[in-house]
Design a protein around this motif. Structure first.
Motif, short mmCIF file in Angstrom:
data_model
loop_
_atom_site.label_atom_id
_atom_site.label_comp_id
_atom_site.label_asym_id
_atom_site.label_seq_id
_atom_site.Cartn_x
_atom_site.Cartn_y
_atom_site.Cartn_z
N UNK A 53 11.19 57.91 -1.54
CA UNK A 53 12.67 57.67 -1.61
C UNK A 53 13.10 57.68 -3.07
N UNK A 54 12.20 57.38 -4.12
CA UNK A 54 12.61 57.42 -5.46
C UNK A 54 12.17 58.47 -6.33
N UNK A 55 11.73 59.45 -5.66
CA UNK A 55 11.22 60.81 -6.27
C UNK A 55 11.82 61.93 -5.86
N UNK A 56 11.16 63.19 -6.22
CA UNK A 56 11.47 64.56 -5.75
C UNK A 56 10.93 64.97 -4.62
N UNK A 57 11.18 65.81 -3.69
CA UNK A 57 10.63 66.47 -2.58
C UNK A 57 9.43 67.47 -3.30
N UNK A 58 8.13 67.09 -3.05
CA UNK A 58 6.98 67.93 -3.43
C UNK A 58 6.47 68.91 -2.23
N UNK A 59 5.54 69.83 -2.66
CA UNK A 59 4.53 70.56 -1.80
C UNK A 59 3.32 70.77 -2.29
N UNK A 60 2.52 70.95 -1.43
CA UNK A 60 1.05 71.25 -1.89
C UNK A 60 0.51 72.19 -0.66
N UNK A 61 -0.23 73.20 -1.21
CA UNK A 61 -0.77 74.38 -0.28
C UNK A 61 -2.21 74.48 -0.58
N UNK A 62 -3.06 74.67 0.42
CA UNK A 62 -4.46 75.14 0.21
C UNK A 62 -4.59 76.58 0.77
N UNK A 63 -5.15 77.26 0.02
CA UNK A 63 -5.56 78.80 0.56
C UNK A 63 -6.90 79.09 0.46
N UNK A 64 -7.52 80.03 1.06
CA UNK A 64 -8.98 80.42 1.34
C UNK A 64 -8.70 81.81 1.03
N UNK A 65 -9.78 82.17 0.11
CA UNK A 65 -10.16 83.69 -0.03
C UNK A 65 -10.57 84.32 1.07
N UNK A 66 -9.87 85.52 1.30
CA UNK A 66 -10.19 86.61 2.53
C UNK A 66 -10.77 87.72 1.82
N UNK A 67 -11.13 87.75 0.78
CA UNK A 67 -11.66 88.96 -0.02
C UNK A 67 -12.12 88.63 -1.41
N UNK A 68 -12.82 89.44 -1.85
CA UNK A 68 -13.17 89.10 -3.40
C UNK A 68 -12.18 89.17 -4.35
N UNK A 69 -12.04 88.53 -5.23
CA UNK A 69 -11.07 88.59 -6.45
C UNK A 69 -11.27 89.78 -7.22
#
Length: 130
Positions: free
Chosen positions: A110-126
């Motif tokens: 209520x006293x802050x901003x709307x935030x997000x988080x995301x988790x991603x998993x590799x599907x190939x070699x970087x």
């Protein structure tokens, strides 16, 4: 001599679009170590060899629903498709990796901003950028 990098210079792209609102991210690139110890080994220590590699990316920041890159992550999560993430540690060079979106979460207080988080998993070699 190698110089440290400033965190505020990092750029994260989803495809060709810069991800806006990011305040924090982490990347983990892990090796799976397989145990090959057998009863004939008498050293008292395990013997291992490297198996598959894996990795994850965690991102969090301000939720900006009109941001094209945040929308692409949300859409990939819903559709079960992949996104290409570029992690440019100095703003111009770093790594690119194809990922599945494991989680996309929106939080608000209520006293802050709307935030997000995301988790991603590799599907190939970087791959190295540029």
């Amino acid at each position: 001599a190698t110089m440290a990098l400033a965190g505020h210079e990092v750029t994260l792209n989803v495809g060709v679009n810069e991800l806006d609102g990011i305040k924090s991210f982490s990347v983990s690139n892990d090796n799976e170590l397989l145990d090959e110890t057998d009863f004939a080994d008498t050293s008292g220590f395990r013997k291992r060899f490297q198996g598959l590699q894996d990795g994850t990316i965690s991102i969090s920041g301000d939720y900006e629903p009109s941001d094209t890159a945040q929308a692409a992550i949300r859409a990939a999560k819903t559709a079960g498709t992949t996104v290409t993430i570029e992690l440019l540690y100095d703003g111009t060079s770093g790594d690119s990796v194809v990922c599945h979106v494991e989680n996309f979460q929106i939080n608000a207080e209520v006293g802050g901003i709307v935030e997000f988080s995301a988790s991603l998993v590799f599907n190939a070699a970087p791959t190295t950028v540029p």
